[in-house]
Design a protein around this motif. Structure first.
Motif, PDB file in Angstrom:
ATOM      1  N   ASP A 146       0.833  -1.211   0.000  1.00  0.00           N
ATOM      2  CA  ASP A 146       0.000   0.000   0.000  1.00  0.00           C
ATOM      3  C   ASP A 146       0.868   1.263   0.000  1.00  0.00           C
ATOM      4  O   ASP A 146       0.355   2.381   0.046  1.00  0.00           O
ATOM      5  N   ALA A 147       2.194   1.075  -0.060  1.00  0.00           N
ATOM      6  CA  ALA A 147       3.153   2.168  -0.223  1.00  0.00           C
ATOM      7  C   ALA A 147       4.397   1.555  -0.878  1.00  0.00           C
ATOM      8  O   ALA A 147       4.669   0.362  -0.694  1.00  0.00           O
ATOM      9  N   PRO A 148       5.153   2.324  -1.668  1.00  0.00           N
ATOM     10  CA  PRO A 148       6.355   1.756  -2.305  1.00  0.00           C
ATOM     11  C   PRO A 148       7.263   1.100  -1.269  1.00  0.00           C
ATOM     12  O   PRO A 148       7.490   1.647  -0.187  1.00  0.00           O
ATOM     13  N   SER A 149       7.761  -0.085  -1.591  1.00  0.00           N
ATOM     14  CA  SER A 149       8.540  -0.858  -0.617  1.00  0.00           C
ATOM     15  C   SER A 149       9.756  -1.497  -1.284  1.00  0.00           C
ATOM     16  O   SER A 149       9.644  -2.548  -1.920  1.00  0.00           O
ATOM     17  N   ALA A 150      10.906  -0.856  -1.122  1.00  0.00           N
ATOM     18  CA  ALA A 150      12.148  -1.414  -1.657  1.00  0.00           C
ATOM     19  C   ALA A 150      12.467  -2.746  -0.983  1.00  0.00           C
ATOM     20  O   ALA A 150      13.033  -3.654  -1.608  1.00  0.00           O
ATOM     21  N   VAL A 153      10.493  -5.496  -2.642  1.00  0.00           N
ATOM     22  CA  VAL A 153      11.094  -5.795  -3.950  1.00  0.00           C
ATOM     23  C   VAL A 153      12.312  -6.692  -3.767  1.00  0.00           C
ATOM     24  O   VAL A 153      12.490  -7.686  -4.488  1.00  0.00           O
ATOM     25  N   SER A 187       0.321  -2.316  -8.863  1.00  0.00           N
ATOM     26  CA  SER A 187       1.186  -1.781  -9.918  1.00  0.00           C
ATOM     27  C   SER A 187       1.158  -0.256  -9.977  1.00  0.00           C
ATOM     28  O   SER A 187       2.149   0.374 -10.362  1.00  0.00           O
ATOM     29  N   ILE A 189       0.816   1.738  -7.336  1.00  0.00           N
ATOM     30  CA  ILE A 189       1.511   2.250  -6.151  1.00  0.00           C
ATOM     31  C   ILE A 189       2.999   1.943  -6.212  1.00  0.00           C
ATOM     32  O   ILE A 189       3.834   2.790  -5.911  1.00  0.00           O
ATOM     33  N   ASP A 190       3.335   0.719  -6.596  1.00  0.00           N
ATOM     34  CA  ASP A 190       4.733   0.291  -6.646  1.00  0.00           C
ATOM     35  C   ASP A 190       4.966  -0.546  -7.901  1.00  0.00           C
ATOM     36  O   ASP A 190       4.976  -1.775  -7.849  1.00  0.00           O
ATOM     37  N   ILE A 192       7.595  -1.099  -9.520  1.00  0.00           N
ATOM     38  CA  ILE A 192       8.817  -1.906  -9.452  1.00  0.00           C
ATOM     39  C   ILE A 192       8.515  -3.245  -8.785  1.00  0.00           C
ATOM     40  O   ILE A 192       8.981  -4.309  -9.226  1.00  0.00           O
ATOM     41  N   PHE A 193       7.703  -3.219  -7.734  1.00  0.00           N
ATOM     42  CA  PHE A 193       7.306  -4.461  -7.067  1.00  0.00           C
ATOM     43  C   PHE A 193       6.487  -5.338  -8.010  1.00  0.00           C
ATOM     44  O   PHE A 193       6.713  -6.555  -8.094  1.00  0.00           O
TER      45      PHE A 193
END
Length: 229
Positions: A146-150, A153, A187, A189-190, A192-193
């Protein structure tokens, strides 16, 4: 069905606000305002609902805060905001439900600099499982994260590396919101994930999602729901 019961009876309150990520201000039915620990690092989109009913639990003596936040009532049913609940819930599950032929080995096995959530065994070979708690619900679809998460990933990419080496790897999305009927990577929101999930699936990582029934007494896994990578 696997069940994880709350150790102490939950206390009803009304949500007021969340601040500094880990603090939730709630109002007890008596009118008293208390600050409860919020075990969720995400944005909690759709869960921070002023005036909505929430349920908190008493914490053991010695904790900084007297209470911890567990559940919130949304327009489509209960959601569990405590992301720490998903791992023990899955670990306690009858593995035959979603991974027949495997046996439990241990929680939090270390692989290099990372700890996965579960290590299982299939015919003596290790099976690694990453568990993700899903609470973002839009039109009955659960989205993660629910928020970008490196960090998320990195987990997926490491699983993909292991899969390419022939090691069995899984990602289990746990739908901790009564309204979720299927799960997808978030997709928008993030991205890259989401891309990492597509690449990991192509490498052999297996993705699945489990539905959870939430009550004021316990959480229980009901079964598999669609997981759309």
């Amino acid at each position: 069905i696997s069940m994880l019961a709350f150790d102490t009876p939950l206390v009803e309150a009304r949500f007021r606000s969340r601040y500094q990520r880990f603090f939730a201000e709630v109002e007890l039915l008596s009118g008293e305002i208390v600050t409860a620990h919020c075990a969720n690092t995400g944005r909690m989109t759709g869960l921070l609902l002023p005036g909505h009913r929430v349920w908190i639990r008493q914490q053991p003596p010695g904790r900084k805060l007297s209470h911890a936040w567990e559940l919130v009532e949304t327009d489509s049913g209960l959601a569990c905001i405590n992301t720490a609940r998903a791992n023990p819930l899955v670990a306690a599950t009858d593995l035959g439900l979603w991974l027949p032929g495997t046996t439990f080995v241990r929680r939090e096995p270390r692989m290099g600099a990372h700890r996965f959530d579960l290590e299982l065994s299939r015919n003596g070979a290790p099976v690694y499982v990453e568990i993700k708690s899903v609470t973002l619900c839009e039109e009955n679809i659960g989205y993660f994260p629910d928020a970008p998460s490196a960090r998320a990933v990195a987990h997926i990419q490491l699983l993909a590396e292991l899969a390419r080496e022939g090691i069995e790897t899984h990602v289990i999305f746990v739908a901790m919101h009564a309204g979720i009927l299927a799960v997808r990577p978030a997709s928008k929101i993030d991205p890259i994930f989401a891309t990492a999930c597509v690449n990991a699936q192509a490498a052999g990582v297996r993705f699945s999602a489990l539905s959870v029934t939430l009550t004021l007494n316990a959480l229980s896994i009901q079964g598999l729901i669609p997981c759309e990578i």
